[in-house]
Motif scaffolding. Structure first.
Motif, PDB file in Angstrom:
ATOM      1  N   GLN A  69       0.837  -1.205   0.000  1.00 53.49           N
ATOM      2  CA  GLN A  69       0.000   0.000   0.000  1.00 53.49           C
ATOM      3  C   GLN A  69       0.872   1.255   0.000  1.00 53.49           C
ATOM      4  O   GLN A  69       0.573   2.224  -0.688  1.00 53.49           O
ATOM      5  CB  GLN A  69      -0.922  -0.007   1.224  1.00 53.49           C
ATOM      6  N   ALA A  70       1.969   1.241   0.743  1.00 55.24           N
ATOM      7  CA  ALA A  70       2.841   2.418   0.847  1.00 55.24           C
ATOM      8  C   ALA A  70       3.579   2.685  -0.455  1.00 55.24           C
ATOM      9  O   ALA A  70       3.845   3.841  -0.795  1.00 55.24           O
ATOM     10  CB  ALA A  70       3.833   2.231   1.982  1.00 55.24           C
ATOM     11  N   THR A  71       3.901   1.638  -1.200  1.00 60.11           N
ATOM     12  CA  THR A  71       4.708   1.812  -2.411  1.00 60.11           C
ATOM     13  C   THR A  71       3.882   1.885  -3.690  1.00 60.11           C
ATOM     14  O   THR A  71       4.453   1.970  -4.771  1.00 60.11           O
ATOM     15  CB  THR A  71       5.720   0.660  -2.536  1.00 60.11           C
ATOM     16  N   ARG A  72       2.594   1.908  -3.603  1.00 62.08           N
ATOM     17  CA  ARG A  72       1.783   1.879  -4.822  1.00 62.08           C
ATOM     18  C   ARG A  72       1.605   3.253  -5.456  1.00 62.08           C
ATOM     19  O   ARG A  72       1.126   3.367  -6.569  1.00 62.08           O
ATOM     20  CB  ARG A  72       0.429   1.240  -4.553  1.00 62.08           C
ATOM     21  N   TRP A  73       1.957   4.307  -4.762  1.00 60.86           N
ATOM     22  CA  TRP A  73       1.762   5.664  -5.256  1.00 60.86           C
ATOM     23  C   TRP A  73       2.885   6.062  -6.206  1.00 60.86           C
ATOM     24  O   TRP A  73       3.948   5.464  -6.228  1.00 60.86           O
ATOM     25  CB  TRP A  73       1.686   6.647  -4.089  1.00 60.86           C
ATOM     26  N   PRO A  76       6.314   7.019  -3.819  1.00 59.20           N
ATOM     27  CA  PRO A  76       6.087   6.038  -2.759  1.00 59.20           C
ATOM     28  C   PRO A  76       6.312   6.606  -1.361  1.00 59.20           C
ATOM     29  O   PRO A  76       7.208   7.409  -1.135  1.00 59.20           O
ATOM     30  CB  PRO A  76       7.091   4.940  -3.049  1.00 59.20           C
ATOM     31  N   LEU A  77       5.461   6.171  -0.454  1.00 61.93           N
ATOM     32  CA  LEU A  77       5.604   6.532   0.955  1.00 61.93           C
ATOM     33  C   LEU A  77       6.520   5.513   1.620  1.00 61.93           C
ATOM     34  O   LEU A  77       6.666   4.398   1.130  1.00 61.93           O
ATOM     35  CB  LEU A  77       4.222   6.495   1.634  1.00 61.93           C
ATOM     36  N   PRO A  78       7.112   5.883   2.731  1.00 67.29           N
ATOM     37  CA  PRO A  78       7.908   4.863   3.433  1.00 67.29           C
ATOM     38  C   PRO A  78       6.998   3.787   4.018  1.00 67.29           C
ATOM     39  O   PRO A  78       5.846   4.052   4.350  1.00 67.29           O
ATOM     40  CB  PRO A  78       8.612   5.655   4.531  1.00 67.29           C
ATOM     41  N   VAL A  79       7.526   2.583   4.122  1.00 69.57           N
ATOM     42  CA  VAL A  79       6.776   1.481   4.724  1.00 69.57           C
ATOM     43  C   VAL A  79       6.533   1.855   6.190  1.00 69.57           C
ATOM     44  O   VAL A  79       7.446   2.332   6.867  1.00 69.57           O
ATOM     45  CB  VAL A  79       7.574   0.163   4.617  1.00 69.57           C
ATOM     46  N   PRO A  80       5.301   1.682   6.683  1.00 71.43           N
ATOM     47  CA  PRO A  80       5.013   2.063   8.079  1.00 71.43           C
ATOM     48  C   PRO A  80       5.957   1.379   9.064  1.00 71.43           C
ATOM     49  O   PRO A  80       6.309   0.213   8.889  1.00 71.43           O
ATOM     50  CB  PRO A  80       3.573   1.586   8.291  1.00 71.43           C
ATOM     51  N   GLU A  81       6.369   2.116  10.079  1.00 74.93           N
ATOM     52  CA  GLU A  81       7.281   1.571  11.086  1.00 74.93           C
ATOM     53  C   GLU A  81       6.703   0.333  11.756  1.00 74.93           C
ATOM     54  O   GLU A  81       7.419  -0.620  12.045  1.00 74.93           O
ATOM     55  CB  GLU A  81       7.598   2.630  12.146  1.00 74.93           C
ATOM     56  N   TRP A  82       5.385   0.347  12.009  1.00 73.89           N
ATOM     57  CA  TRP A  82       4.781  -0.782  12.708  1.00 73.89           C
ATOM     58  C   TRP A  82       4.905  -2.051  11.884  1.00 73.89           C
ATOM     59  O   TRP A  82       5.082  -3.142  12.438  1.00 73.89           O
ATOM     60  CB  TRP A  82       3.316  -0.505  13.071  1.00 73.89           C
TER      61      TRP A  82
END
Length: 157
Positions: A69-73, A76-82
Motif C-alpha cells: 500500500q505504501a509503495t503503490r503511489w 512512494p511513501l515509506p513502509v510504516p514503522e509498525w
C-alpha cells in the motif's frame, strides 16, 4: 399410623425416588453427551502448530499489504514503522534491548534445555545444559551446530 397410611407413605416415597432416579439418569446422559464432545477430540500438536502458522501467516500478510500500500503511489511513501517492527517480531529477528538483563532459555534440535550463562568476547553467547553443572557451558553456535538448532523459548531472572 395404620398399615394403609404406611403403604401410602411408602408409595409416595417410592414415587419420589423414581422421579429423582429419572432426573439423575437425564443429567447423567447430558454429562456423557458433553463428555463425548471433548474426549478424544483434543487438538494434536500438529493441529496447534498449523493454527499458529496460519495466525503468523496472517500477520505477515498484513505487513506485506501495508508495504504494498505504501509503495503503490507515484511518489512512494515509506513502509510504516509498525509493519517493520511487527515483521521482525513475528520472525523472531527483533534486536535485543540492552536494558533486558534476563537470562535466555533455549531448546535445541533434540529437545534438550539450555540456559544462557554469559556473553563472551566478540559477542559469543555461552549456554549451559539445564539440570547439569553450570560449568559445562559451551558456545551457543557449537550447540546449534551439534544439535541442528537452538531456539529461545523464554527468559528468566
Amino acid at each position: 399410623m395404620t398399615d394403609t397410611d404406611n403403604v401410602a407413605e411408602l408409595r409416595s416415597q417410592l414415587e419420589q425416588a423414581r422421579r429423582i432416579a429419572v432426573t439423575l439418569e437425564q443429567e447423567n446422559a447430558q454429562l456423557e453427551e458433553r463428555l463425548e464432545r471433548y474426549v478424544g477430540k483434543e487438538p494434536t500438536v500438529r493441529d496447534e502448530m498449523a493454527y499458529l502458522q496460519r495466525c503468523l501467516n496472517s500477520v505477515l500478510e498484513l505487513c506485506d499489504q501495508a508495504a504494498t500500500q505504501a509503495t503503490r503511489w507515484e511518489s512512494p511513501l515509506p513502509v510504516p514503522e509498525w509493519a517493520t517492527a511487527v515483521r521482525e517480531a513475528a520472525t523472531g529477528e527483533r534486536p535485543d534491548s540492552p536494558a533486558d538483563k534476563r537470562r535466555r532459555i533455549y531448546i535445541d534440535g533434540k529437545g534438550n534445555g539450555w540456559l544462557d550463562q554469559s556473553t563472551g568476547y566478540g559477542g559469543a553467547r555461552w549456554v549451559a545444559p539445564l539440570a547439569i553443572f553450570p560449568g559445562d557451558a559451551e558456545p551457543s553456535t557449537t550447540v546449534r551446530d551439534r544439535t541442528g538448532e537452538l531456539h529461545e523459548i523464554g527468559r528468566c531472572w
